[in-house]
Design a protein around this motif. Sequence first.
Motif, PDB file in Angstrom:
ATOM      1  N   PHE A 128     -10.064  -5.650   4.948  1.00  0.00           N
ATOM      2  CA  PHE A 128      -9.155  -4.916   5.819  1.00  0.00           C
ATOM      3  C   PHE A 128      -7.696  -5.314   5.624  1.00  0.00           C
ATOM      4  CE2 PHE A 128      -6.688  -4.517   9.727  1.00  0.00           C
ATOM      5  CZ  PHE A 128      -6.663  -3.140   9.821  1.00  0.00           C
ATOM      6  N   GLU A 129      -7.419  -6.597   5.586  1.00  0.00           N
ATOM      7  CA  GLU A 129      -6.018  -7.038   5.451  1.00  0.00           C
ATOM      8  C   GLU A 129      -5.405  -6.509   4.164  1.00  0.00           C
ATOM      9  OE1 GLU A 129      -3.875  -8.542   7.597  1.00  0.00           O
ATOM     10  OE2 GLU A 129      -5.512  -8.198   9.001  1.00  0.00           O
ATOM     11  N   TYR A 130      -6.151  -6.564   3.081  1.00  0.00           N
ATOM     12  CA  TYR A 130      -5.661  -6.042   1.804  1.00  0.00           C
ATOM     13  C   TYR A 130      -5.420  -4.530   1.916  1.00  0.00           C
ATOM     14  CZ  TYR A 130      -5.426  -4.682  -3.081  1.00  0.00           C
ATOM     15  OH  TYR A 130      -5.015  -4.148  -4.274  1.00  0.00           O
ATOM     16  N   PHE A 131      -6.383  -3.822   2.479  1.00  0.00           N
ATOM     17  CA  PHE A 131      -6.241  -2.373   2.638  1.00  0.00           C
ATOM     18  C   PHE A 131      -5.026  -2.036   3.505  1.00  0.00           C
ATOM     19  CE2 PHE A 131      -6.951   1.496   5.089  1.00  0.00           C
ATOM     20  CZ  PHE A 131      -7.056   2.413   4.064  1.00  0.00           C
ATOM     21  N   ARG A 132      -4.893  -2.714   4.620  1.00  0.00           N
ATOM     22  CA  ARG A 132      -3.778  -2.476   5.549  1.00  0.00           C
ATOM     23  C   ARG A 132      -2.443  -2.701   4.851  1.00  0.00           C
ATOM     24  NH1 ARG A 132      -0.601  -5.532   9.000  1.00  0.00           N
ATOM     25  NH2 ARG A 132      -0.189  -4.650  11.054  1.00  0.00           N
ATOM     26  N   ASN A 133      -2.313  -3.836   4.177  1.00  0.00           N
ATOM     27  CA  ASN A 133      -1.063  -4.144   3.476  1.00  0.00           C
ATOM     28  C   ASN A 133      -0.773  -3.137   2.374  1.00  0.00           C
ATOM     29  OD1 ASN A 133      -0.627  -6.352   5.119  1.00  0.00           O
ATOM     30  ND2 ASN A 133      -1.591  -7.791   3.704  1.00  0.00           N
ATOM     31  N   THR A 134      -1.808  -2.727   1.663  1.00  0.00           N
ATOM     32  CA  THR A 134      -1.637  -1.739   0.596  1.00  0.00           C
ATOM     33  C   THR A 134      -1.193  -0.391   1.166  1.00  0.00           C
ATOM     34  OG1 THR A 134      -3.285  -2.843  -0.772  1.00  0.00           O
ATOM     35  CG2 THR A 134      -2.778  -0.559  -1.329  1.00  0.00           C
ATOM     36  N   LEU A 135      -1.814   0.032   2.253  1.00  0.00           N
ATOM     37  CA  LEU A 135      -1.436   1.298   2.887  1.00  0.00           C
ATOM     38  C   LEU A 135       0.018   1.255   3.346  1.00  0.00           C
ATOM     39  CD1 LEU A 135      -2.240   4.119   3.977  1.00  0.00           C
ATOM     40  CD2 LEU A 135      -2.811   2.953   6.133  1.00  0.00           C
ATOM     41  N   PHE A 136       0.387   0.195   4.046  1.00  0.00           N
ATOM     42  CA  PHE A 136       1.748   0.083   4.559  1.00  0.00           C
ATOM     43  C   PHE A 136       2.765   0.026   3.418  1.00  0.00           C
ATOM     44  CE2 PHE A 136       0.342  -2.077   8.797  1.00  0.00           C
ATOM     45  CZ  PHE A 136      -0.363  -0.937   9.135  1.00  0.00           C
ATOM     46  N   ASN A 137       2.460  -0.756   2.387  1.00  0.00           N
ATOM     47  CA  ASN A 137       3.374  -0.828   1.241  1.00  0.00           C
ATOM     48  C   ASN A 137       3.489   0.506   0.526  1.00  0.00           C
ATOM     49  OD1 ASN A 137       4.225  -3.527   1.490  1.00  0.00           O
ATOM     50  ND2 ASN A 137       2.396  -4.262   0.449  1.00  0.00           N
ATOM     51  N   SER A 138       2.385   1.233   0.439  1.00  0.00           N
ATOM     52  CA  SER A 138       2.419   2.561  -0.199  1.00  0.00           C
ATOM     53  C   SER A 138       3.335   3.514   0.567  1.00  0.00           C
ATOM     54  CB  SER A 138       1.021   3.149  -0.297  1.00  0.00           C
ATOM     55  OG  SER A 138       0.219   2.381  -1.154  1.00  0.00           O
ATOM     56  N   CYS A 139       3.254   3.479   1.884  1.00  0.00           N
ATOM     57  CA  CYS A 139       4.123   4.334   2.703  1.00  0.00           C
ATOM     58  C   CYS A 139       5.596   4.004   2.457  1.00  0.00           C
ATOM     59  CB  CYS A 139       3.794   4.175   4.179  1.00  0.00           C
ATOM     60  SG  CYS A 139       2.208   4.889   4.657  1.00  0.00           S
ATOM     61  N   VAL A 140       5.912   2.724   2.454  1.00  0.00           N
ATOM     62  CA  VAL A 140       7.295   2.307   2.219  1.00  0.00           C
ATOM     63  C   VAL A 140       7.741   2.707   0.817  1.00  0.00           C
ATOM     64  CG1 VAL A 140       8.864   0.323   2.038  1.00  0.00           C
ATOM     65  CG2 VAL A 140       7.178   0.427   3.891  1.00  0.00           C
ATOM     66  N   GLU A 141       6.876   2.509  -0.166  1.00  0.00           N
ATOM     67  CA  GLU A 141       7.225   2.840  -1.548  1.00  0.00           C
ATOM     68  C   GLU A 141       7.482   4.331  -1.734  1.00  0.00           C
ATOM     69  OE1 GLU A 141       4.113   1.101  -3.913  1.00  0.00           O
ATOM     70  OE2 GLU A 141       4.829  -0.940  -3.488  1.00  0.00           O
ATOM     71  N   VAL A 142       6.690   5.182  -1.089  1.00  0.00           N
ATOM     72  CA  VAL A 142       6.909   6.627  -1.179  1.00  0.00           C
ATOM     73  C   VAL A 142       8.279   6.981  -0.613  1.00  0.00           C
ATOM     74  CG1 VAL A 142       6.197   8.853  -0.182  1.00  0.00           C
ATOM     75  CG2 VAL A 142       4.496   7.347  -1.215  1.00  0.00           C
ATOM     76  N   LEU A 143       8.588   6.464   0.565  1.00  0.00           N
ATOM     77  CA  LEU A 143       9.879   6.748   1.181  1.00  0.00           C
ATOM     78  C   LEU A 143      11.028   6.183   0.349  1.00  0.00           C
ATOM     79  CD1 LEU A 143       8.945   6.058   4.904  1.00  0.00           C
ATOM     80  CD2 LEU A 143       9.358   8.301   3.843  1.00  0.00           C
ATOM     81  N   GLU A 144      10.827   4.990  -0.181  1.00  0.00           N
ATOM     82  CA  GLU A 144      11.862   4.344  -0.999  1.00  0.00           C
ATOM     83  C   GLU A 144      12.132   5.144  -2.274  1.00  0.00           C
ATOM     84  OE1 GLU A 144      12.823  -0.249  -2.079  1.00  0.00           O
ATOM     85  OE2 GLU A 144      10.782   0.426  -2.503  1.00  0.00           O
ATOM     86  N   LYS A 145      11.071   5.628  -2.894  1.00  0.00           N
ATOM     87  CA  LYS A 145      11.229   6.434  -4.117  1.00  0.00           C
ATOM     88  C   LYS A 145      11.992   7.716  -3.811  1.00  0.00           C
ATOM     89  CE  LYS A 145       8.472   8.409  -7.900  1.00  0.00           C
ATOM     90  NZ  LYS A 145       8.981   9.763  -7.959  1.00  0.00           N
ATOM     91  N   LEU A 146      11.630   8.384  -2.727  1.00  0.00           N
ATOM     92  CA  LEU A 146      12.322   9.626  -2.361  1.00  0.00           C
ATOM     93  C   LEU A 146      13.785   9.363  -2.022  1.00  0.00           C
ATOM     94  CD1 LEU A 146       9.543  11.346  -0.248  1.00  0.00           C
ATOM     95  CD2 LEU A 146      10.326  11.976  -2.543  1.00  0.00           C
ATOM     96  N   ARG A 147      14.046   8.273  -1.352  1.00  0.00           N
ATOM     97  CA  ARG A 147      15.430   7.931  -1.021  1.00  0.00           C
ATOM     98  C   ARG A 147      16.219   7.625  -2.296  1.00  0.00           C
ATOM     99  NH1 ARG A 147      18.868   3.631  -0.084  1.00  0.00           N
ATOM    100  NH2 ARG A 147      20.470   4.078   1.442  1.00  0.00           N
ATOM    101  N   SER A 148      15.626   6.836  -3.206  1.00  0.00           N
ATOM    102  CA  SER A 148      16.347   6.475  -4.436  1.00  0.00           C
ATOM    103  C   SER A 148      16.594   7.702  -5.317  1.00  0.00           C
ATOM    104  CB  SER A 148      15.599   5.395  -5.213  1.00  0.00           C
ATOM    105  OG  SER A 148      14.408   5.897  -5.772  1.00  0.00           O
ATOM    106  N   GLU A 149      15.720   8.696  -5.233  1.00  0.00           N
ATOM    107  CA  GLU A 149      15.923   9.955  -5.963  1.00  0.00           C
ATOM    108  C   GLU A 149      16.943  10.854  -5.272  1.00  0.00           C
ATOM    109  OE1 GLU A 149      12.009  11.664  -5.980  1.00  0.00           O
ATOM    110  OE2 GLU A 149      11.305  10.358  -7.604  1.00  0.00           O
ATOM    111  N   GLY A 150      17.351  10.487  -4.060  1.00  0.00           N
ATOM    112  CA  GLY A 150      18.294  11.300  -3.295  1.00  0.00           C
ATOM    113  C   GLY A 150      17.648  12.498  -2.630  1.00  0.00           C
TER     114      GLY A 150
END
Length: 164
Positions: free
Chosen positions: A91-113
Amino acid sequence: MAVKTCFRENIQKYGSDICSFALISDDGAMTVVPFTNTKSHLMNMQAQNPEHKDYYEFEPAEWFTSNGANEEFNAICKMVSLKIDNEELDFEYFRNTLFNSCVEVLEKLRSEGFFQKELGKNLLVQFNISDTDEPKKNLINWTKRLNDSTYVKRYQDYMNYQYK
């Protein structure tokens, strides 16, 4: 991509009144939900509760809408729910992976403008967790990754005040 669809749907409905966008999960990592805030909603809530101005700005659960790309986000929630039901899940691995994935998606979209191009202006972008004991430093670090220094400074001040 669900975030792009959601954001574009909300731009069609609310236009330049949009001031914030977030993805939210829960402490049990069972959901991923988009939230959008509008300047008019924010100003209305702040006027009604001036002592909680920052709360209404930085807490997505208080924002205007959680609509947009409903089919896509329902499918994401269903997929996440199926994973959570697996008894052998780390669970902890899954939770951390899910949360990091959400941040990474938003970060990628922001960096692309993406957000700036679609909306024509800068906005607050967040990943948040509802009803959580997540360390304050994680929430601040995510906000740092997703925003310019103006939003980050105000968010840090808010978090330091909220979680003394």
